[in-house]
Design an enzyme around this catalytic site. Sequence first.
Site, PDB file in Angstrom:
ATOM      1  N   GLU A  90      11.756 -12.502  -8.186  1.00 16.18           N
ATOM      2  CA  GLU A  90      10.525 -11.626  -8.127  1.00 16.18           C
ATOM      3  C   GLU A  90       9.492 -12.154  -7.353  1.00 16.18           C
ATOM      4  O   GLU A  90       9.440 -13.107  -6.990  1.00 16.18           O
ATOM      5  CB  GLU A  90       9.956 -11.460  -9.774  1.00 16.18           C
ATOM      6  CG  GLU A  90      11.063 -11.364 -10.662  1.00 16.18           C
ATOM      7  CD  GLU A  90      10.605 -11.111 -12.009  1.00 16.18           C
ATOM      8  OE1 GLU A  90      11.168  -9.889 -12.780  1.00 16.18           O
ATOM      9  OE2 GLU A  90       9.731 -11.754 -12.912  1.00 16.18           O
ATOM     10  N   CYS A 103       2.679 -13.744  -3.859  1.00 16.71           N
ATOM     11  CA  CYS A 103       3.250 -14.799  -4.561  1.00 16.71           C
ATOM     12  C   CYS A 103       4.735 -14.684  -4.660  1.00 16.71           C
ATOM     13  O   CYS A 103       5.317 -13.939  -4.884  1.00 16.71           O
ATOM     14  CB  CYS A 103       2.566 -14.417  -6.228  1.00 16.71           C
ATOM     15  SG  CYS A 103       3.560 -15.582  -7.193  1.00 16.71           S
ATOM     16  N   CYS A 110      14.390 -22.176 -12.234  1.00 15.29           N
ATOM     17  CA  CYS A 110      13.960 -23.422 -12.166  1.00 15.29           C
ATOM     18  C   CYS A 110      14.304 -24.520 -12.735  1.00 15.29           C
ATOM     19  O   CYS A 110      14.647 -24.418 -13.989  1.00 15.29           O
ATOM     20  CB  CYS A 110      12.323 -23.284 -12.267  1.00 15.29           C
ATOM     21  SG  CYS A 110      11.472 -25.112 -11.868  1.00 15.29           S
ATOM     22  N   CYS A 114       9.855 -26.724 -17.798  1.00 15.39           N
ATOM     23  CA  CYS A 114       8.375 -26.677 -18.613  1.00 15.39           C
ATOM     24  C   CYS A 114       8.547 -25.731 -19.561  1.00 15.39           C
ATOM     25  O   CYS A 114       8.919 -24.566 -19.265  1.00 15.39           O
ATOM     26  CB  CYS A 114       7.288 -26.320 -17.573  1.00 15.39           C
ATOM     27  SG  CYS A 114       7.190 -27.371 -16.137  1.00 15.39           S
ATOM     28  N   CYS A 117       6.884 -22.120 -19.718  1.00 14.97           N
ATOM     29  CA  CYS A 117       7.136 -21.180 -18.404  1.00 14.97           C
ATOM     30  C   CYS A 117       8.307 -20.487 -18.644  1.00 14.97           C
ATOM     31  O   CYS A 117       9.423 -20.757 -19.074  1.00 14.97           O
ATOM     32  CB  CYS A 117       7.194 -21.956 -17.107  1.00 14.97           C
ATOM     33  SG  CYS A 117       7.695 -21.147 -15.864  1.00 14.97           S
ATOM     34  N   SER A 232       0.207 -28.307 -10.462  1.00 15.25           N
ATOM     35  CA  SER A 232       0.040 -27.655 -11.726  1.00 15.25           C
ATOM     36  C   SER A 232      -0.095 -28.814 -12.842  1.00 15.25           C
ATOM     37  O   SER A 232       0.784 -29.485 -13.183  1.00 15.25           O
ATOM     38  CB  SER A 232       1.409 -27.007 -12.236  1.00 15.25           C
ATOM     39  OG  SER A 232       1.415 -25.925 -11.131  1.00 15.25           O
ATOM     40  N   CYS A 351       1.418 -14.632 -11.838  1.00 16.66           N
ATOM     41  CA  CYS A 351       2.217 -15.596 -11.118  1.00 16.66           C
ATOM     42  C   CYS A 351       2.531 -16.620 -12.432  1.00 16.66           C
ATOM     43  O   CYS A 351       1.875 -17.043 -13.117  1.00 16.66           O
ATOM     44  CB  CYS A 351       1.698 -16.310 -10.067  1.00 16.66           C
ATOM     45  SG  CYS A 351       1.261 -15.233  -8.627  1.00 16.66           S
TER      46      CYS A 351
HETATM   47  N1  SAH Z   1       6.901 -24.566  -9.792  1.00 15.76           N
HETATM   48  C1  SAH Z   1       5.351 -24.468  -9.263  1.00 15.76           C
HETATM   49  C2  SAH Z   1       5.317 -23.313  -8.844  1.00 15.76           C
HETATM   50  C3  SAH Z   1       5.531 -22.026  -9.781  1.00 15.76           C
HETATM   51  S1  SAH Z   1       4.832 -21.767 -11.296  1.00 15.76           S
HETATM   52  C4  SAH Z   1       4.571 -25.284 -10.341  1.00 15.76           C
HETATM   53  O1  SAH Z   1       4.966 -25.197 -11.402  1.00 15.76           O
HETATM   54  O2  SAH Z   1       3.375 -25.255  -9.903  1.00 15.76           O
HETATM   55  C5  SAH Z   1       3.188 -21.376 -10.633  1.00 15.76           C
HETATM   56  C6  SAH Z   1       2.188 -21.639 -11.891  1.00 15.76           C
HETATM   57  O3  SAH Z   1       2.223 -20.654 -12.876  1.00 15.76           O
HETATM   58  C7  SAH Z   1       2.107 -22.863 -12.200  1.00 15.76           C
HETATM   59  O4  SAH Z   1       0.999 -23.489 -12.329  1.00 15.76           O
HETATM   60  C8  SAH Z   1       2.654 -22.793 -13.691  1.00 15.76           C
HETATM   61  O5  SAH Z   1       2.309 -23.892 -14.321  1.00 15.76           O
HETATM   62  C9  SAH Z   1       2.076 -21.805 -14.196  1.00 15.76           C
HETATM   63  N2  SAH Z   1       2.590 -21.140 -15.373  1.00 15.76           N
HETATM   64  C10 SAH Z   1       4.090 -21.070 -15.661  1.00 15.76           C
HETATM   65  N3  SAH Z   1       4.121 -20.470 -17.123  1.00 15.76           N
HETATM   66  C11 SAH Z   1       2.859 -20.064 -17.346  1.00 15.76           C
HETATM   67  C12 SAH Z   1       2.474 -19.457 -18.316  1.00 15.76           C
HETATM   68  N4  SAH Z   1       3.322 -18.847 -19.426  1.00 15.76           N
HETATM   69  N5  SAH Z   1       1.002 -19.085 -18.440  1.00 15.76           N
HETATM   70  C13 SAH Z   1       0.304 -19.369 -17.467  1.00 15.76           C
HETATM   71  N6  SAH Z   1       0.550 -20.066 -16.289  1.00 15.76           N
HETATM   72  C14 SAH Z   1       2.076 -20.293 -16.348  1.00 15.76           C
HETATM   73 FE1  SF4 Z   2       9.437 -24.636 -12.990  1.00 17.49          FE
HETATM   74 FE2  SF4 Z   2       6.868 -24.399 -12.116  1.00 17.49          FE
HETATM   75 FE3  SF4 Z   2       8.014 -23.223 -14.264  1.00 17.49          FE
HETATM   76 FE4  SF4 Z   2       7.590 -25.797 -14.356  1.00 17.49          FE
HETATM   77  S1  SF4 Z   2       6.017 -24.220 -14.136  1.00 17.49           S
HETATM   78  S2  SF4 Z   2       9.599 -24.582 -14.839  1.00 17.49           S
HETATM   79  S3  SF4 Z   2       8.107 -26.143 -12.339  1.00 17.49           S
HETATM   80  S4  SF4 Z   2       8.315 -22.714 -12.093  1.00 17.49           S
END
Ligand code: SAH
Ligand code: SF4
Length: 363
Positions: A90, A103, A110, A114, A117, A232, A351
Site C-alpha cells: 500500500e 508514504c 514486515c 511489533c 502494527c 520509532s 501510515c
Molecule cells: N518499519 C518502520 C516504518 C514503517 S511503520 C518503523 O517501524 O518505523 C511507520 C510508523 O507507524 C512507525 O512509527 C510505527 O511504529 C507506526 N505504527 C505502526 N502501527 C501503528 C499503529 N497501530 N498506530 C500508530 N502508529 C503505528
Molecule cells: Fe515493521 Fe515498522 Fe510495523 Fe514494526 S512498526 S512491524 S518495524 S512496519
Amino acid sequence: MAPARYDISRAELAVLLEGEPRYRVDQVWDGLYRQLIGPEQMTALPKTLRDRLSASEALAPALRQLDCVSADRGATRKWLWELHDGARIETVLMEYDRRSTVCVSSQAGCAMGCGFCATGQAGFVRNLTSGEIVEQVVNAGAVRAGAVLAGAVRAGAVRAGASGGTPARPANVVFMGMGEPLANYPRVWAAVERMHSDLGISARHITVSTVGIVPGINRLAEESLPVNLAVSLHAANDVLRDELVPINKRYPLAELIGACRAYLRAKGRRLSFEWALISGVNDRPEDAAELAALAGSLGAHVNLIPLNPTPGWPAVGSSPARVRTFRDRLVSLGVNATVRRNRGTDIDAACGQLAAGTGRLTA
Ligand code: SAH
Ligand code: SF4
C-alpha cells in the site's frame, strides 16, 4: 525477478533502444521520470517504437492497482497495489498546505513483529525492489499531475503538471508504509538515489523511518545523501521497549541512541522520534519524563500519534485529553513535540496502519 519500469538503469534502457537515435534514451527517461508517464503515453515517439516499448517486459509497470480510496475530502488517498507475484502493498498520499507527502512501502509485510502494527501482525512476504518503491512515488505524482492539470485547465492555463512549471512529483517522501526500510537496505538506498537524482526530490525531503536497526543507521550515516531519520521509539526504557518492539532485544536503547547520536554528528539532519501513544502503557507522566531525557539529549523532535486500533492487539490509543497532557508535559520539559494528525483513519490510511483492512498480503 524481472526488472520493471523503474528498476532498469539508463544503460539498460540504452541497450533496449539500440538502433534508435541516441536522444531517444533521454526522451524516454524524461518521460518516465519527469512527465511520469509510461511508454504508451509517449506521443513524441514514433508509433512503432512506442508500441515496441509498450510491449517490452523491461518497461512493464510493477504495480497493478487493486484499489484506491480517499478520505479528508480527497486530501488523503490510499492505494492497494498488486505486484507481479501477487504480493500486495500500500501507498498513501497526503496533501496539505499545498505540500504533498507520499508514504511508501519498502517491503511486502514486515518481519519485525511489533505487536501493535497491522503490517507486523501479518508477517513478512518479501523485500520490494527499488523500482517497486520508486514507482509508488511516481504513481502518486502522476495522480497529482492530473489534479494540477485539471486545476490549470479550469484556470485557463494550457499545460501545467508533470513537464510544466509545477512539479507533480510529491514534495516529500516518507518510508512509513509497510515494512522496515533498513531491513531492505540496498534496494531502499537505490530507490532514495533514484528519487534524488532522477525525480528531483532532495534528500532533506526524504525521511527514512526505522524501528531501530542499528547497523542500518550506521550505514545511513556513511552515505553521501543526508536523509532525515525517524526512529520509532514508543518506549524510552528497555523493559517496555522489549515488549512493544521486539527488535529492541537485539539493539537495546543504549546502542540505538548511540547510533542516533553518531548519525546526527555525521549528517546534521533533524532526528525525530515516533511515539504511538497507548493508553496507560506509554502515556504516563513517567513515560514523558523518560522520553524527554532521551529526546532532550539529542535535540530530537517528537511526533506523537495516538495508537490506531488493529484487530490483533488489545490495547487502545490514548484519548485526546491524555494526548494533550502528554504533549504539554514534553513541551514543559523543553522538548519539541507535535501531535500528528491522524489522517485518513476512516480508510485505515494512516501510515503504519497499512494492510489492516485487506487482511491478506498475498493473492
Ligand atoms: N518499519 C518502520 C516504518 C514503517 S511503520 C518503523 O517501524 O518505523 C511507520 C510508523 O507507524 C512507525 O512509527 C510505527 O511504529 C507506526 N505504527 C505502526 N502501527 C501503528 C499503529 N497501530 N498506530 C500508530 N502508529 C503505528
Ligand atoms: Fe515493521 Fe515498522 Fe510495523 Fe514494526 S512498526 S512491524 S518495524 S512496519
